[in-house]
Design an enzyme around this catalytic site. Structure first.
Site, mmCIF file in Angstrom:
data_model
loop_
_atom_site.group_PDB
_atom_site.id
_atom_site.type_symbol
_atom_site.label_atom_id
_atom_site.label_comp_id
_atom_site.label_asym_id
_atom_site.label_seq_id
_atom_site.Cartn_x
_atom_site.Cartn_y
_atom_site.Cartn_z
ATOM 1 N N ASP A 87 0.821 -1.222 0.000
ATOM 2 C CA ASP A 87 0.000 0.000 0.000
ATOM 3 C C ASP A 87 0.853 1.269 0.000
ATOM 4 O O ASP A 87 2.016 1.265 0.379
ATOM 5 C CB ASP A 87 -0.954 0.005 1.206
ATOM 6 C CG ASP A 87 -0.236 -0.143 2.541
ATOM 7 O OD1 ASP A 87 0.761 -0.908 2.605
ATOM 8 O OD2 ASP A 87 -0.647 0.501 3.521
ATOM 9 N N GLU A 145 -0.628 -1.999 5.178
ATOM 10 C CA GLU A 145 0.287 -1.942 6.339
ATOM 11 C C GLU A 145 0.212 -0.598 7.041
ATOM 12 O O GLU A 145 0.333 -0.521 8.261
ATOM 13 C CB GLU A 145 1.733 -2.229 5.893
ATOM 14 C CG GLU A 145 2.733 -2.333 7.049
ATOM 15 C CD GLU A 145 3.146 -0.994 7.626
ATOM 16 O OE1 GLU A 145 3.238 -0.902 8.877
ATOM 17 O OE2 GLU A 145 3.344 -0.050 6.858
HETATM 18 NI NI NI Z 1 6.459 1.210 5.475
#
Ligand code: NI
Length: 399
Positions: A87, A145
């Protein structure tokens, strides 16, 4: 014997170096099209198209956009997991590069484009050299994340089962370290990430008639100060912990005593035994101060990510492999702990593993802006190095 080993080592390195231009191309393609948490649709499509092209088994749409690629060796052996995140961040890119982000206000400012390229390179190499390792490698492409976190839902979806993953490794490109170095250590590497949200309810009134009020600003000021005594007077001084009140909002006029005040902040620590301590002690302090002034409060406390704690055996494995790759003990940096957090920790709670930092800064090339900065970028020569470390870990883990 030594010559044979060196030859073998050079063979792996030279075939991985042949991939370098493609690694850069994949990374730049991903960099151009960054996507936010759980919206990594094009990113997932790109990964899947490569896996299909290379004849690698995979499962997609896990925890929305996650993918697991499975590469079997004809020789039976253990199952190793390799985790990467994919991401991007809500940041407007300021780099003037040909592969600048095409998505307004979204940028790969943490290097997850590099992580995905490294994981793809590793998948490709292993699929082409199935006879050179033992067992099975599961490459886990994880969404979100940067929050709210994709590791936990992926584990819940069973990515560590069938076949059961015995250990896991993962890396983060790291601009706090120069390219050519690896930050690796056993034990705690990154901190737990927790957040709190607190509202103080006082009694508003005239700024010149305080005796009729309960001043939520005054109460908050005492709370902000006293919360720091958790760090300075409650926690063992040999432990590391941080408590930051990042937001404090109150009041609507200079001659008005504020009825309520709101504060938000974050807590970080390495020792998992402190998990319950912070919310308990914060409640005591906030409650005690509020009581002494006749104020009331509400406290919401959230445990986001646990600390990233590396297994000794797996950290030793990564360290020995990294040493072969950087070729000098000076390239291994054990003093690399950070109070930043990572949801890799959820994988490490399930099975032994090692998360490590791959130095990616190059000062001369001005590629040393910090992570999450609109001019973050890294030295792309690190990509083949990442692949080499993963591939060597796979080979060593099976032996
Ligand atoms: Ni990172």
């Amino acid at each position: 014997m030594i010559t044979a080993i060196t030859k073998e080592k050079n063979k792996i390195r030279s075939s991985i170096l042949e991939l370098q231009s493609e690694l850069v191309a994949w990374r730049r393609q991903l960099h151009k099209h960054p996507e936010l948490a759980f919206k990594e649709l094009q990113t997932a499509e790109f990964i899947v198209s490569k896996l299909q092209q290379w004849g690698i088994d995979y499962e997609a749409n896990i925890a929305q956009t996650g993918i697991v690629a499975t590469i079997n060796s004809p020789i039976s052996g253990p199952v190793l997991g390799i985790r990467c995140d994919m991401d991007a961040l809500p940041i407007q890119e300021e780099n003037e590069v040909s592969y600048r982000s095409c998505n307004h206000g979204i940028m790969h400012a943490c290097g997850h484009d590099g992580h995905t390229a490294i994981a793809l390179g590793t998948a490709y190499y292993l699929s082409q050299h199935r006879g050179e390792f033992k067992g099975t490698v599961k490459i886990i492409f994880q969404p979100a994340e940067e929050g709210p976190g994709g590791a936990k839902p992926m584990i819940a979806a069973g990515v560590l089962e069938n076949p059961k993953v015995e250990a896991i490794i993962g890396l983060h490109l790291w601009n706090n370290l120069p390219v050519g170095t690896v930050g690796v250590r056993s034990g705690p590497l990154m901190a737990a990430v927790e957040t709190f949200n607190c509202t103080i309810f006082g009694k508003g009134g005239h700024g010149a008639i305080p005796q009729q009020t309960i001043d939520s600003v005054l109460v908050s000021a005492q709370i902000v100060n006293t919360l720091q005594t958790i760090i300075s007077r409650n926690i063992d001084p040999l432990e590391s912990a941080v408590l930051t009140v990042g937001e404090l909002h109150a009041g609507s006029g200079l001659n008005i005593i504020a009825d309520t005040a709101k504060m938000r902040g974050t807590v970080r620590y390495f020792n998992p035994n402190l998990r319950d301590y912070f919310p308990t002690r914060m409640r005591e302090i906030i409650g005690g101060i509020c009581q002494s002034h006749g104020a009331k409060f509400e406290l919401e406390y959230t445990h986001l990510y646990p600390p990233v704690i590396n297994d000794f055996v797996m950290a030793e494995l990564v360290k020995s492999v990294a040493l072969e790759v950087v070729e000098t003990p000076l390239g291994i940096v054990p003093e690399c702990q950070t109070m930043g957090g990572e949801d890799m920790s959820f994988f490490l709670q399930e099975i032994p593993g090692c998360y490590f930092f791959l130095g990616s800064a190059n000062k001369e090339k001005k590629l040393d802006f910090p992570h999450h900065h609109p001019r973050f970028n890294f030295d792309e020569s690190v990509l083949s190095m990442g692949v080499e470390i993963f591939v060597r870990c796979v080979e060593k883990f099976g032996n």
